[in-house]
Motif scaffolding. Structure first.
Motif, short mmCIF file in Angstrom:
data_model
loop_
_atom_site.label_atom_id
_atom_site.label_comp_id
_atom_site.label_asym_id
_atom_site.label_seq_id
_atom_site.Cartn_x
_atom_site.Cartn_y
_atom_site.Cartn_z
N UNK A 39 -41.07 87.00 -49.40
CA UNK A 39 -41.20 87.37 -50.35
C UNK A 39 -40.33 88.52 -50.89
N UNK A 40 -39.45 88.55 -52.00
CA UNK A 40 -38.68 89.72 -52.09
C UNK A 40 -39.37 90.87 -52.54
N UNK A 41 -39.07 92.07 -51.99
CA UNK A 41 -39.64 93.51 -52.46
C UNK A 41 -38.40 94.34 -52.51
N UNK A 42 -38.61 95.09 -53.50
CA UNK A 42 -38.04 96.59 -53.55
C UNK A 42 -38.55 97.51 -54.06
N UNK A 43 -38.12 98.67 -53.19
CA UNK A 43 -39.07 99.90 -53.04
C UNK A 43 -38.25 101.21 -53.23
N UNK A 103 -34.37 97.04 -50.19
CA UNK A 103 -34.46 95.54 -50.44
C UNK A 103 -34.96 94.90 -49.14
N UNK A 104 -35.90 93.71 -49.47
CA UNK A 104 -36.60 92.91 -48.23
C UNK A 104 -37.16 91.76 -48.76
N UNK A 105 -36.65 90.56 -47.67
CA UNK A 105 -37.53 89.40 -48.04
C UNK A 105 -36.66 88.40 -48.81
N UNK A 106 -35.28 88.72 -48.61
CA UNK A 106 -34.24 87.77 -49.20
C UNK A 106 -32.82 87.92 -48.60
N UNK A 107 -31.76 87.28 -49.01
CA UNK A 107 -30.53 87.43 -48.75
C UNK A 107 -29.96 88.54 -49.74
N UNK A 108 -29.57 89.79 -49.12
CA UNK A 108 -29.28 90.85 -50.02
C UNK A 108 -28.17 90.55 -50.88
N UNK A 109 -27.12 89.98 -50.13
CA UNK A 109 -25.59 89.71 -50.71
C UNK A 109 -25.71 88.96 -52.23
N UNK A 110 -26.75 87.89 -52.23
CA UNK A 110 -26.72 86.91 -53.38
C UNK A 110 -27.40 87.74 -54.66
N UNK A 111 -27.71 88.91 -54.50
CA UNK A 111 -28.46 89.62 -55.51
C UNK A 111 -27.75 90.55 -56.32
N UNK A 169 -29.77 96.70 -46.05
CA UNK A 169 -30.25 96.22 -47.27
C UNK A 169 -30.82 97.43 -48.36
N UNK A 170 -29.83 98.33 -48.55
CA UNK A 170 -30.23 99.34 -49.30
C UNK A 170 -29.28 99.50 -50.44
N UNK A 171 -29.68 99.86 -51.67
CA UNK A 171 -28.82 100.26 -52.82
C UNK A 171 -29.19 101.71 -53.20
N UNK A 172 -28.41 102.61 -53.54
CA UNK A 172 -28.49 103.84 -53.84
C UNK A 172 -27.93 104.14 -55.15
N UNK A 173 -28.50 105.14 -55.70
CA UNK A 173 -28.01 105.88 -57.03
C UNK A 173 -27.62 107.27 -56.95
N UNK A 174 -26.52 107.70 -56.71
CA UNK A 174 -26.11 109.06 -56.60
C UNK A 174 -25.97 109.53 -57.99
N UNK A 175 -26.62 110.57 -58.49
CA UNK A 175 -26.78 111.07 -59.77
C UNK A 175 -26.53 112.45 -59.68
N UNK A 176 -25.30 112.83 -60.32
CA UNK A 176 -24.62 114.15 -60.28
C UNK A 176 -24.68 114.62 -61.60
N UNK A 177 -24.60 116.21 -61.82
CA UNK A 177 -24.39 116.68 -63.15
C UNK A 177 -25.52 116.32 -63.95
#
Length: 118
Positions: free
Chosen positions: A1-5, A24-32, A77-85
């Motif tokens: 089961x896909x989960x994102x935290x 990201x966990x529980x799925x094939x990350x590249x297809x999302x 399986x990570x995605x980031x959001x770098x927020x500046x200024x």
């Protein structure tokens, strides 16, 4: 089961930076398609940034262009959001979202609060 935290929210002063993480966990990350949304009280959730499958293409909300960067680390399986200024207008709950291009399923994280204030 896909989960994102999500993680990484907090209080930051105007002009500062913060990096949000989404596991990201529980799925094939590249297809999302991986997206970051944000929401403030009384407003609709808005798309902040998106990274297509494989991370080959990105899009941004106009107001964050040049300040925010979405990136993916496929090995973890990570995605980031770098927020500046950061400005007080960036204050919101930020949500990680995963969209499966194959079966059209979507998955939301629980959200992480970002407060930009002096």
């Amino acid at each position: 089961q896909v989960q994102v935290v999500e993680s990484g929210g907090g209080l930051v002063q105007p002009g500062g930076s913060l990096r949000l993480s989404c596991k990201f966990s529980g799925g094939t990350f590249a297809r999302y398609v991986m997206r970051w949304y944000r929401q403030t009280s009384g407003k609709e959730r808005e798309l902040v940034a998106a990274s297509t499958d494989g991370g080959g293409s990105t899009i941004y909300l106009d107001s964050v262009k040049g300040r925010f960067i979405i990136s993916r680390e496929h090995a973890k399986n990570m995605v980031y959001l770098q927020m500046n200024s950061l400005t007080p207008d960036d204050t919101a709950v930020y949500y990680c979202h995963a969209y499966d291009l194959w079966d059209k399923n979507t998955y939301w994280g629980q959200g992480t609060q970002v407060i930009v204030s002096s």
